[in-house]
Design a protein around this motif. Structure first.
Motif, mmCIF file in Angstrom:
data_model
loop_
_atom_site.group_PDB
_atom_site.id
_atom_site.type_symbol
_atom_site.label_atom_id
_atom_site.label_comp_id
_atom_site.label_asym_id
_atom_site.label_seq_id
_atom_site.Cartn_x
_atom_site.Cartn_y
_atom_site.Cartn_z
ATOM 1 N N ALA A 222 0.834 -1.203 0.000
ATOM 2 C CA ALA A 222 0.000 0.000 0.000
ATOM 3 C C ALA A 222 0.868 1.251 0.000
ATOM 4 O O ALA A 222 0.604 2.209 -0.736
ATOM 5 N N ARG A 223 1.914 1.237 0.810
ATOM 6 C CA ARG A 223 2.805 2.401 0.903
ATOM 7 C C ARG A 223 3.484 2.673 -0.440
ATOM 8 O O ARG A 223 3.554 3.822 -0.887
ATOM 9 N N ARG A 224 3.957 1.611 -1.102
ATOM 10 C CA ARG A 224 4.636 1.790 -2.382
ATOM 11 C C ARG A 224 3.680 2.353 -3.430
ATOM 12 O O ARG A 224 4.089 3.116 -4.318
ATOM 13 N N ALA A 225 2.405 1.999 -3.317
ATOM 14 C CA ALA A 225 1.417 2.472 -4.282
ATOM 15 C C ALA A 225 0.916 3.876 -3.967
ATOM 16 O O ALA A 225 0.059 4.406 -4.683
ATOM 17 N N LYS B 29 0.326 -0.808 -10.896
ATOM 18 C CA LYS B 29 1.287 0.144 -11.462
ATOM 19 C C LYS B 29 2.555 0.191 -10.626
ATOM 20 O O LYS B 29 3.672 0.247 -11.165
ATOM 21 N N ALA B 30 2.408 0.119 -9.302
ATOM 22 C CA ALA B 30 3.566 0.201 -8.408
ATOM 23 C C ALA B 30 4.478 -1.012 -8.537
ATOM 24 O O ALA B 30 5.701 -0.900 -8.394
ATOM 25 N N THR B 31 3.888 -2.177 -8.788
ATOM 26 C CA THR B 31 4.691 -3.403 -8.900
ATOM 27 C C THR B 31 5.069 -3.726 -10.338
ATOM 28 O O THR B 31 5.974 -4.531 -10.583
ATOM 29 N N GLY B 32 4.368 -3.123 -11.293
ATOM 30 C CA GLY B 32 4.599 -3.445 -12.700
ATOM 31 C C GLY B 32 3.858 -4.689 -13.138
ATOM 32 O O GLY B 32 4.055 -5.177 -14.255
ATOM 33 N N ALA B 33 2.989 -5.213 -12.277
ATOM 34 C CA ALA B 33 2.220 -6.416 -12.608
ATOM 35 C C ALA B 33 1.109 -6.069 -13.593
ATOM 36 O O ALA B 33 0.565 -4.963 -13.572
ATOM 37 N N SER B 34 0.770 -7.015 -14.450
ATOM 38 C CA SER B 34 -0.292 -6.807 -15.431
ATOM 39 C C SER B 34 -1.627 -7.272 -14.859
ATOM 40 O O SER B 34 -1.686 -7.968 -13.840
#
Length: 210
Positions: free
Chosen positions: A26-29, A61-66
């Protein structure tokens, strides 16, 4: 059909996959670190709290996951990942005659299509945002996925089309048998209060691709 636990478990798996706790994700996002806390997954009144489409979009978006990767986390590595093509309608087109039938469902042809995990709603469609009237939540070029079959409740973000052909994305503030009160996502624009007979359809936004 996806359950409340399925969605939260997928978020936990996504966090673990990228070496984080749920609060770290959550923090990274850019979200409040407590957004995904287990204690917040059930509201004080006992009702289930679902993560918003915007928060899911931000963690992807924060992790780059699709979206497809997240869908695998929902269904499991060996489980099915049902995907189907849904209509992609321009925001301006949505206000034109001929794109929706009398029930408010997309109809005909002439539009692009995009692949999206099956929502279990045969009438689901994507809407491409144009202009800045929905900032900062939805920006020009963003795509939102809309489910006509999803129930609409207070606090939901929705696409509304009026009998006059005006199309808008708003947040439901209050609904009665005769009137719907809508909050503007962009606070520079006015809130709206519409009589039921003024509304051609009101569809819930279930995903935002940003």
């Amino acid at each position: 059909m996806l359950t409340h636990n399925d969605v939260w478990d997928a978020i936990d798996r996504l966090a673990k996959k990228y070496g984080m706790s749920a609060s770290g994700l959550a923090r990274r996002a850019g979200l409040d670190p407590t957004t995904f806390n287990k204690s917040k997954r059930i509201m004080p009144n006992g009702r289930q709290r679902w993560p918003s489409t915007e928060s899911v979009s931000k963690i992807l978006k924060a992790t780059g996951a699709s979206v497809e990767e997240f869908t695998v986390l929902l269904y499991g590595e060996d489980g099915p990942v049902p995907v189907r093509r849904i209509p992609l309608i321009g925001h301006a087109q949505a206000g034109d005659e001929g794109f929706f039938d009398d029930a408010g469902y997309p109809t005909g042809a002439g539009w692009d299509e995009v692949d999206f995990p099956d929502l279990g709603d045969a009438h689901a469609y994507a809407l491409e945002i144009s202009g800045d009237s929905m900032e900062p939540v939805y920006r020009d070029g963003d795509r939102i996925v809309v489910s006509p079959g999803a129930s609409v409740r207070r606090g939901d973000r929705v696409v509304v089309r009026t009998a006059a052909g005006e199309v808008m994305a708003k947040e439901v503030q209050r609904m009665t048998a005769s009137r719907v009160e809508l909050l503007s996502i962009n606070r520079a624009h006015d809130d709206r209060s519409l009589e039921r007979e003024e509304i051609e359809f009101i569809h819930r936004i279930v995903w935002a691709s940003q």
